[in-house]
Enzyme design. Structure first.
Site, short mmCIF file in Angstrom:
data_model
loop_
_atom_site.label_atom_id
_atom_site.label_comp_id
_atom_site.label_asym_id
_atom_site.label_seq_id
_atom_site.Cartn_x
_atom_site.Cartn_y
_atom_site.Cartn_z
N LYS A 11 41.45 5.85 8.93
CA LYS A 11 40.79 6.62 7.88
C LYS A 11 40.18 7.89 8.45
CE LYS A 11 36.73 6.44 7.71
NZ LYS A 11 35.28 6.71 7.77
N PRO A 95 39.90 2.63 18.06
CA PRO A 95 38.58 2.34 18.64
C PRO A 95 37.65 1.69 17.63
CG PRO A 95 39.24 4.62 19.08
CD PRO A 95 40.21 4.08 18.10
N ALA A 97 33.92 1.12 16.07
CA ALA A 97 32.75 1.98 15.86
C ALA A 97 33.09 3.43 16.18
CB ALA A 97 31.56 1.51 16.69
N GLY A 98 34.25 3.88 15.65
CA GLY A 98 34.73 5.22 15.97
C GLY A 98 34.71 6.20 14.81
N GLY A 99 34.30 5.75 13.61
CA GLY A 99 34.25 6.67 12.47
C GLY A 99 35.58 6.83 11.76
N GLY A 103 37.38 -1.28 11.57
CA GLY A 103 37.10 -2.59 11.00
C GLY A 103 37.37 -2.65 9.51
N ASP A 137 33.39 1.32 3.02
CA ASP A 137 34.67 2.01 3.21
C ASP A 137 35.88 1.13 2.89
OD1 ASP A 137 33.50 4.37 3.98
OD2 ASP A 137 33.90 4.14 6.12
#
Length: 269
Positions: A11, A95, A97-99, A103, A137
């Site tokens: 995303k 990754p 917690a990569g923005g 997840g 999200d």
């Protein structure tokens, strides 16, 4: 793609405007979601129970306990009344917690995958309330098409970005950022509504850079590449992206990404 396989598409927030803090502790945002052609891969086979095996560069970050993939599977099973199980395999290349919705995209892909595997044949609209309960999200990631997001990012409407097929390079300085920690650093200033995303911004860039200073170096490096159209940070970071005019320019830039940074050369869906 087979019925037993699903891509968790990376995303991107082409722009992200933070408009204010809500009474429930969340923030009102305005964003334009876009999705890449590539991401994590999930496969599943029928089984008596639910299980998850993770491989890939970022598999260790998943852990052996509760995570969004198993939470999505359990939520779908409960909502549908299904007694089915599944042996799920997650190849984790994005990754954590990569923005870029790693997840959330995994959870959404699990819903799409198990919806087929268990023969439910639910529409995306019917799956959306389950996605909504898994994270802000996840509904956008469920659709994985360009969408305008308001509220917490979960009030959605289709909005064509006009960028399908656009070459994009994602770069992460191999740092993790907690979304609540980044929002806690936000300065609280409402800088105005989101109109044309190309004239927009990501209001979390400065806050994220306080916690991960290398974001500035990544954005400066991307901005210096030939053929770059737009450079921004995605979500709460620290992954940044650059849109390129041509695939050749993107690929040339990809070969020069500093070795210590993670990168993904792809296109927008």
């Amino acid at each position: 793609m087979s019925d037993g396989e699903e891509t968790a598409f990376a995303k991107l927030n082409l722009a992200l405007h933070v408009r204010g803090r809500r009474a429930d502790g969340f923030h009102d945002i305005e964003t334009l979601f876009a999705f890449c052609e590539d991401g994590d891969t999930l496969t599943a086979e029928p089984a008596d129970a639910l299980s998850l095996c993770a491989t890939g560069e970022f598999a260790e970050a998943i852990g052996a306990g509760e995570n969004l993939v198993t939470a999505a599977a359990e939520a779908l099973r409960e909502a549908s009344g299904s007694q089915s199980g599944a042996a799920i395999h997650l190849h984790k290349r994005l990754p954590v917690a990569g923005g870029i919705g790693g997840g959330s995209a995994d959870a959404a892909a699990a819903l799409r995958l198990l919806n087929r595997l268990w023969g439910l044949h639910w529409s995306p609209d019917r799956l959306e309330p389950i996605a909504r309960g898994l994270g802000a999200d996840v509904p956008a990631c469920l659709h994985s098409t360009p969408m305008r997001g308001d509220g917490k990012g979960d009030v959605l409407r289709t909005q064509d970005s006009g960028l399908s097929g656009a070459p994009v390079l994602l770069v992460n300085p191999r740092e993790k950022l907690s979304t609540p920690d980044v929002f806690a650093q936000w300065d609280g200033l409402d800088r105005g509504e989101l109109g044309d995303w190309r004239h927009g911004r990501n209001d979390l860039e400065s806050a994220a850079a306080v916690l991960a200073p290398q974001i500035g170096a990544v954005m400066a490096w991307l901005s210096a590449q030939q053929g770059v159209d737009v450079v921004r940070m995605s979500g709460s970071g620290p992954t940044c992206f650059a849109l390129f005019e041509t695939i050749e320019q993107r690929d040339r830039a990809e070969t020069g990404v500093p070795r210590e940074w993670w990168r993904l050369a792809t296109r927008l869906r």
